[in-house]
Design an enzyme around this catalytic site. Structure first.
Site, short mmCIF file in Angstrom:
data_model
loop_
_atom_site.label_atom_id
_atom_site.label_comp_id
_atom_site.label_asym_id
_atom_site.label_seq_id
_atom_site.Cartn_x
_atom_site.Cartn_y
_atom_site.Cartn_z
N HIS A 1 46.63 36.60 52.34
CA HIS A 1 46.67 36.92 50.91
C HIS A 1 45.34 36.83 50.20
O HIS A 1 45.26 37.08 49.00
CB HIS A 1 47.67 36.00 50.19
CG HIS A 1 49.09 36.34 50.49
ND1 HIS A 1 49.79 37.30 49.83
CD2 HIS A 1 49.94 35.84 51.43
CE1 HIS A 1 51.02 37.39 50.31
NE2 HIS A 1 51.13 36.52 51.30
N LYS B 1 47.60 37.03 34.03
CA LYS B 1 47.49 36.65 35.43
C LYS B 1 46.87 35.27 35.45
O LYS B 1 46.37 34.81 34.42
CB LYS B 1 46.62 37.64 36.21
CG LYS B 1 45.31 38.01 35.47
CD LYS B 1 44.46 39.03 36.22
CE LYS B 1 44.97 40.43 36.14
NZ LYS B 1 45.52 40.94 37.38
N ARG B 2 46.91 34.60 36.59
CA ARG B 2 46.25 33.30 36.66
C ARG B 2 44.79 33.43 36.20
O ARG B 2 44.16 34.48 36.42
CB ARG B 2 46.33 32.74 38.09
CG ARG B 2 47.74 32.36 38.51
CD ARG B 2 48.30 31.21 37.68
NE ARG B 2 47.60 29.98 37.92
CZ ARG B 2 48.00 29.02 38.77
NH1 ARG B 2 49.13 29.17 39.45
NH2 ARG B 2 47.30 27.93 38.95
N LYS C 1 39.02 37.11 38.80
CA LYS C 1 39.82 38.07 38.03
C LYS C 1 39.09 38.54 36.76
O LYS C 1 39.50 39.48 36.11
CB LYS C 1 41.19 37.46 37.69
CG LYS C 1 42.07 37.27 38.92
CD LYS C 1 43.36 36.53 38.57
CE LYS C 1 44.25 36.23 39.77
NZ LYS C 1 45.10 37.39 40.15
N THR D 1 50.08 42.27 42.01
CA THR D 1 51.40 42.87 41.80
C THR D 1 51.61 43.10 40.30
O THR D 1 52.38 43.97 39.92
CB THR D 1 52.53 41.97 42.33
OG1 THR D 1 52.37 40.66 41.79
CG2 THR D 1 52.51 41.92 43.84
N LYS E 1 53.49 46.19 38.02
CA LYS E 1 54.51 45.98 36.98
C LYS E 1 54.14 46.76 35.72
O LYS E 1 54.99 47.41 35.10
CB LYS E 1 54.63 44.49 36.65
CG LYS E 1 55.08 43.61 37.80
CD LYS E 1 54.91 42.13 37.46
CE LYS E 1 55.00 41.26 38.69
NZ LYS E 1 54.54 39.87 38.43
C1 LIG Z 1 53.41 39.33 38.75
C2 LIG Z 1 52.98 38.01 38.28
C3 LIG Z 1 51.75 37.48 38.67
C4 LIG Z 1 50.78 38.23 39.55
O1 LIG Z 1 49.89 38.90 38.68
P1 LIG Z 1 48.51 39.50 39.22
O2 LIG Z 1 48.01 40.29 38.06
O3 LIG Z 1 48.88 40.38 40.37
O4 LIG Z 1 47.65 38.38 39.58
C5 LIG Z 1 51.39 36.24 38.20
N1 LIG Z 1 52.20 35.53 37.40
C6 LIG Z 1 53.39 36.01 36.99
C7 LIG Z 1 54.23 35.19 36.09
C8 LIG Z 1 53.82 37.26 37.42
O5 LIG Z 1 55.01 37.71 37.01
#
Ligand SMILES: *Cc1c(COP(=O)(O)O)cnc(C)c1O
Length: 834
Positions: free
Chosen positions: A372, A563-564, A569, A671, A675
């Site tokens: 990952h 995102k985190r 990032k 991911t 979304k």
């Molecule tokens: C989908 C999701 C992530 C992953 O987000 P990335 O932009 O791919 O890092 C992180 N936290 C939550 C709550 C999510 O639903």
């Protein structure tokens, strides 16, 4: 070009939320009242919203039970190959709405709840606790594709912390999500397993014994995982740590009975709390205990199920373990469950008395590993000392695996001693460590990355030697998301608008979204898509105004990065754009500026100082900009507190612009990016992770791509990245940095952000400034397009139409065929009588 449906056809076809038949509703009402009375022991006068939620959850759960039992019976009878997905990041919660969607009960429940409580059930869903791990998407797809699959993990008492923002800083709070009980889980004490730690090994002529161990019990809790309208219900099994009854009591050196009972906590701490690090390895003993705990308990379960299966031994006198890989696939989600490899070897060799060679063949054919990340600080490298103490037998096994592995390497690449050093499972420089990724590659038959670019990088960089050794092992499985949760559930309005045009089969077969390209010039469709977005924005704006006491302009572009929080990032790049845009507005306040509401959200790992400072910077920028009357509602900056799945489900359907701006080569897949795309946002992004494939599917003209490609990043690294050059050359960048450094955003503490500025100027591993200029230019293009709502929406439609590839159904189908050797099916199981 497919013909648009007539109004009559539409009404017939649109059952995205299920039908609210009268019998259905009556039965649901009865069941709900029964649970309120008998399960919750409440009457309607004293029932709280939470009581209603629990009564409804229990009602919906009843519809799962028959299907759950029947599915498991069916697997037993048919004995298909089982897939075991092991992850340290599974945890549960928010199952109610998902269950209603997959069982087509949503409308019926809504109607029943409204009749009984005069509350819409969506209000009740507010109190759903806990959030689901990312891998919930995979479980949903595995059940929806009819795979005999199981998710295995730890039942953490405390999930990821809740984030509070206090005076602009992140503060963590424990997530006590089990406080009110969990109606979805079922404890299975009859399947409790012992897990051993510590002790020593004894080498006898007839084999090795691991003795004088301490035992912790693993108590399984099962949660049902319903497939999408196919009557399949799979199981997620999470292990909870229990001290044995005799824990510490036999030791004469402890302080007696009371102390022994109190010390039970020590053993039970194993499943107390999820480690909140993201992409960071912390070599703590408790974490290693968690990793071995889930692996040991799960393997015992897998082998028990194999032994009692028809195939395993009921029809054969003695269990034939050479058949294990025909009946069992184990997928290791990251290296966290890597101990499955030496543990399976220990069971097969020490307990089942297989020869090493035979056991190794079984092990490799059974296990597969998903990588990952390529960030070095995230790779698990356990100190040998820690291992020797906690798992002495496993250390011996790892050494033996390594000895044979290096023999093979030396045979293939004679005289290449540096290659032997690089490929060893044991790193000898400095403190001796076990490289868990190396262990996983050697012990698996398949190794995959999670987006094409990421899989290519693995082969070219960190796993290059291993690729040259065994190229056949390396695969790609581009990540995906479940369209049930990330479209039907979170954005029913959009799902309906799509279903009105193309029917609702796209929910099972997301590639069908392609046919939306037929509607690119359909004014009605464009209007409907824009209208749903506006409704979602208004709803989210109301939520934000209640929450943050800021006035939101619902006609502004909702520009979201959630995102985190992590340097790679590059939330800091986003900050630099915000400041630049602010300075431009201030410089020419009377010009027409595309209004933006920029939202940034995400949790920082509690020990990650820089990430916490980034949050503080975002809140500081917001304090200044949001209170500047010159700017007004043309620019607002909001930090979205406590970003989690529930907040994602609100925010993402309201987004116009999705920020996916990591340094090329650092984000494995992402991911969140998918979304947003599925929910009708446009993406501004780098050629990183799955963005590359998203741009390809949408068409590059429909994607705001900017910045360095991986090759550019590598070339710049080679040449030497000097942030000062960009700072000196780009006046707006200089102004923004000078403002941060000079306390413009922190007038009471002018020095507050000096570490961040110092990092950006002198040791920025992620080269923020190198992409600044192109990013700003790309944002200008975004602003231009936003001024033309129709063209914007057409681009949105092109993006939605390109989302098919990013269904986790596609991802899981590829895992099934190319790694697990099983075939998915869209056939339904028969519906149970109830
Ligand atoms: C989908 C999701 C992530 C992953 O987000 P990335 O932009 O791919 O890092 C992180 N936290 C939550 C709550 C999510 O639903």
């Amino acid at each position: 070009m497919s013909k648009p449906l007539s109004d009559h056809d539409r009404k017939k076809q649109i059952s995205v939320r299920g039908l609210a038949g009268v019998e259905n509703v009556t039965e649901l009402k009865q069941s709900f009242n029964r649970h309120l009375h008998f399960t919750l022991v409440k009457d309607r006068n004293v029932a709280t919203k939470r009581d209603y939620y629990f009564a409804l959850a229990n009602t919906v759960r009843e519809h799962l039970i028959g299907r759950w039992i029947r599915t498991q019976q069916y697997y037993y009878e048919k004995d298909p190959k089982r897939v075991y997905y092991i992850s340290l990041e599974f945890y549960m919660g928010r199952t109610l709405q998902n269950t209603m969607v997959n069982l087509a009960l949503e409308n019926a429940c809504d109607e029943a709840m409204y009749q009984v409580t005069h509350t819409h059930y969506t209000k009740m869903c507010d109190i759903e606790m806990g959030s689901r791990s990312k891998k919930a998407c995979f479980l949903d797809s595995m059940a929806s594709l009819g795979l005999a699959a199981y998710g295995y993990g730890i039942r953490y008492e405390f999930g990821i912390f809740n984030q509070k923002i206090v005076n602009g800083w992140q503060v963590e709070e424990a997530d006590d999500w089990l406080r009110f009980g969990n109606p979805w889980e079922k404890a299975r004490p009859e399947y409790m397993r012992p897990v051993h730690f510590y002790g020593r090994t004894e080498h006898h002529p007839d084999g090795v014994k691991w003795v004088d161990t301490q035992v912790v019990l693993a108590l399984p809790y099962d949660t049902p995982v319903p497939g999408y309208r196919n009557n399949v219900v799979n199981t997620m099994r999470l292990w909870s740590a229990k001290a044995p009854c005799e824990f510490n009591l036999k030791d004469f050196n402890v302080g007696g009975y009371i102390q022994a009972v109190l010390d039970r906590n020590l053993a039970e701490n194993i499943s107390r709390v999820l480690y909140p690090n993201d992409n960071f390895f912390e070599g703590k003993e408790l974490r290693l205990k968690q990793e071995y705990f889930v692996v040991s308990a799960t393997l015992q379960d897998i082998i028990r199920r194999f032994k009692v299966s028809k195939f395993g031994s009921r029809e054969i006198a003695r269990t034939d373990f050479s058949k294990l890989p025909d009946k069992v696939a184990i997928q290791l989600n990251d290296t966290h469950p890597a101990m499955a490899i030496p543990e399976l070897m220990r069971v097969l060799v020490d307990e089942e008395k297989l020869s090493w060679e035979k056991a190794w063949d079984v092990c490799v054919r059974t296990c597969a590993y998903t990588n990952h990340t390529v960030l070095p600080e995230a790779l698990e490298r356990w100190p040998v000392d820690l291992f020797a103490h906690l798992l002495p037998r496993h250390l011996e096994i790892v050494y033996e695996i390594n000895r044979r592995h290096l023999e093979n390497v030396a045979a293939k690449f004679p005289g290449d001693s540096d290659r032997l050093r690089r490929m060893s499972l044991i790193e000898e420089s400095g403190q001796k460590r076990i490289n868990m990724a190396h262990l996983c590659i050697v012990g698996s038959h398949a190794v995959n990355g999670v987006a094409q670019i990421h899989s290519d990088i693995l082969k070219a960089t960190i796993f290059k030697d291993f690729y040259e050794m065994e190229p056949h092992k390396f695969q790609n499985k581009t990540n995906g998301i479940t369209p049930r949760r990330w479209l039907v559930m979170c954005n029913p309005g959009l799902a309906e608008v799509i279903a009105e045009r193309i029917g609702e089969d796209f929910i099972r077969d997301l590639d069908q979204l392609q046919t939306l390209r037929n509607y690119l010039n359909d004014e009605g469709f464009i209007r409907d898509i824009a209208k749903v977005k506006q409704e979602n924005k208004l709803k989210f704006a109301v939520h934000l105004e209640e929450h943050y006491k800021v006035k939101i302009n619902p006609n502004s572009m909702f520009d979201i990065q959630v995102k985190r929080i992590h340097e790679y990032k590059r939330q800091l790049l986003n900050c630099l754009h915000i400041i630049t845009y602010y300075n431009r507005i201030k410089k020419e306040p009377n010009k027409h500026w595309t209004p933006r509401t920029v939202m940034i959200g995400g949790k920082a790992a509690p020990g990650y100082h820089t990430a916490k400072m980034i949050i503080r910077l975002i809140t500081a920028i917001g304090e200044v900009i949001n209170n500047d009357p010159v700017v007004g509602d043309r620019l607002k900056v909001i930090f979205l507190e406590n970003y989690r799945v529930t907040l994602a489900e609100r925010a993402i359907p309201a987004a116009d612009l999705s920020e996916q701006i990591s340094t090329a080569g650092t984000e494995a897949s992402g991911t969140g990016n998918m979304k947003f795309m599925l929910n009708g946002a446009l993406t501004i992004g780098t050629m990183d992770g799955a963005n590359v494939e998203m741009a390809e599917e949408a068409g590059e003209d429909n994607f705001f791509i900017f910045g360095m490609r991986v090759d550019d990043v590598d070339a710049l690294e080679k040449k030497g990245y000097h942030a000062q050059e960009y700072y000196n050359r780009l006046p707006e960048l200089k102004q923004a940095i000078d403002q941060i450094a000079g306390g413009f955003f922190s007038p009471k503490q002018p020095e507050l952000f000096k570490e961040i500025v110092n990092m950006l100027m002198h040791h920025d591993r992620f080269k923020v400034f190198a992409d600044y200029e192109d990013y700003i230019k790309c944002q200008e293009k975004v602003n231009e397009l936003y001024k033309n709502p129709k063209e914007w929406t057409k681009m949105v439609i092109n993006n939605i139409a390109g989302c098919g590839k990013f269904s986790s159904d596609r991802t899981i189908t590829q895992y099934a065929r190319e790694i697990w050797g099983v075939e998915p099916t869209l056939e339904k199981l028969p519906a149970p009588d109830v």
